[in-house]
Design an enzyme around this catalytic site. Structure first.
Site, mmCIF file in Angstrom:
data_model
loop_
_atom_site.group_PDB
_atom_site.id
_atom_site.type_symbol
_atom_site.label_atom_id
_atom_site.label_comp_id
_atom_site.label_asym_id
_atom_site.label_seq_id
_atom_site.Cartn_x
_atom_site.Cartn_y
_atom_site.Cartn_z
ATOM 1 N N TYR A 1 0.849 -1.190 0.000
ATOM 2 C CA TYR A 1 0.000 0.000 0.000
ATOM 3 C C TYR A 1 0.889 1.246 0.000
ATOM 4 C CZ TYR A 1 -3.570 -3.343 1.642
ATOM 5 O OH TYR A 1 -4.422 -4.418 1.796
ATOM 6 N N HIS B 1 0.298 -12.234 1.470
ATOM 7 C CA HIS B 1 -0.689 -11.403 0.775
ATOM 8 C C HIS B 1 -1.354 -12.148 -0.379
ATOM 9 C CE1 HIS B 1 -1.573 -6.864 -0.069
ATOM 10 N NE2 HIS B 1 -2.647 -7.609 -0.130
ATOM 11 N N SER C 1 -12.810 -5.210 1.808
ATOM 12 C CA SER C 1 -13.848 -4.700 0.892
ATOM 13 C C SER C 1 -15.248 -5.128 1.336
ATOM 14 C CB SER C 1 -13.586 -5.178 -0.539
ATOM 15 O OG SER C 1 -12.293 -4.853 -0.966
ATOM 16 N N PRO C 2 -15.580 -4.976 2.629
ATOM 17 C CA PRO C 2 -16.864 -5.484 3.133
ATOM 18 C C PRO C 2 -18.080 -4.708 2.641
ATOM 19 C CG PRO C 2 -15.770 -4.237 4.846
ATOM 20 C CD PRO C 2 -14.795 -4.356 3.714
ATOM 21 N N GLY D 1 -18.093 -3.671 -0.581
ATOM 22 C CA GLY D 1 -17.959 -3.747 -2.028
ATOM 23 C C GLY D 1 -17.153 -2.628 -2.640
ATOM 24 N N GLY E 1 -17.045 0.306 -1.664
ATOM 25 C CA GLY E 1 -17.847 1.523 -1.582
ATOM 26 C C GLY E 1 -19.183 1.418 -2.291
#
Length: 315
Positions: A58, A124, A203-204, A206, A208
């Site tokens: 990141y 990862h 990404s719970p 989606g 956003g």
């Protein structure tokens, strides 16, 4: 904030964690503010959102430095997670699961984070050119050396998870899981429940989408990584709006946002399931944390379970 264990015998953390990727990488490149992001991380700890997740890729690298600054003086209050095994050169990603690389990657992560250990270190991605047993054996050595308290694996198939678990206990899995991405519910999530392995959902909401904020590609900032994703095309966004509307309708019954409904649905999948939504906005951080107090009825869960698959692949 309700709490749970990060896997059997693992550290206690809030039921909802914080993903920090978007603070430095991929999302909303024009609205990044390290000072605000550091404040959000500290506010998260105050709210009981004590699982803080980052990765060396990141930025690359800058996100770990940001997290390290934010946690200065508060390291003992959090469950700190980072990852290694993926590289990004500004144009493309590459994988490196060789033992010598993973050892050096964690050492570098510790320096950037300003700590002598992480609570969990994730592979990862599984490198197809390196047997997972070799990569996992190297991570097990890092546990023995005290550099990582526990180890986890991200975005793998069930057979890869099983092979790793035979070498050394897998403490946690981290993969995409949401109302829009349910693939792992069929096999990996139940496997984790049976063996006391935590399942961290990145990404719970989606990416956003489940917030209802994005209705056309024009809603994304220039340079936002999501513009390359199939679910963010004009056609996909228009079709998926109907799914978001269904989630929003349930939220109105509780007086909560669609994102909070999406997080509550994940929490209902089991005590071992821990969503790690990302945000750099104090308002959304507070909303995400409050989702731990939302309880959906059996009928509402069934309604959400019956939603059709979204239009567009996740990546």
């Amino acid at each position: 904030m309700l709490t749970t264990n990060l896997g059997a015998g693992g550290p206690v953390c809030g039921r909802i964690g914080l993903g920090t990727m978007g603070m430095s990488f991929a999302y909303d490149p024009g609205s990044r503010d390290d000072s605000t992001s550091e404040s959000v991380i500290r506010q998260a700890v105050d709210l009981g959102v004590t699982l803080i997740d980052t990765a060396d890729v990141y930025g690359p690298f800058t996100n770990e430095e940001l997290v390290g600054r934010a946690l200065r003086g508060r390291r003992s209050e959090v469950v700190l997670s980072t990852k290694g095994g993926v590289r990004f050169d500004g144009n493309d990603f590459s994988l490196n699961g060789r033992p010598e690389y993973l050892r050096s990657a964690l050492e570098a992560s510790l320096r950037r984070l300003g700590t002598d250990h992480v609570d969990i270190y994730f592979l990862h991605r599984v490198d197809p050119d390196v047997p997972v047993e070799e990569s996992w054996g190297a991570l097990a050595q890092l546990v023995a050396a005290g550099k990582a308290r526990h180890i986890g694996i991200s975005e793998m198939a069930l057979d890869e998870l099983q092979r790793a678990h035979r070498v050394h206990p897998v403490q946690a899995v981290q993969s995409e899981l949401s109302l829009f991405t349910r693939d792992f519910l069929a096999d990996v999530v139940p496997y984790c429940a049976e063996r006391g392995i935590a399942f961290l959902c990145h990404s719970p909401v989606g990416g956003g989408l489940l917030t209802g904020r994005y209705t056309t590609p024009a809603d994304l900032e220039r340079g936002d990584f999501r513009a390359q994703m199939p679910r963010f095309t004009e056609e996909a966004l228009a079709a998926n709006r109907l799914l978001v509307d269904a989630v929003r309708a349930i939220g109105r019954r509780h007086g909560v946002t669609p994102a909070q409904v999406a997080l509550a649905w994940l929490l209902a999948q089991g005590e071992h399931v821990i969503p790690i939504p990302g945000t750099k906005n104090p308002k959304y951080l507070a909303e995400n944390a409050a989702a731990a107090d939302v309880t959906l009825s059996g009928e509402e869960l069934a309604e959400l379970n019956a939603l059709p698959a979204p239009v567009g692949a996740r990546e």
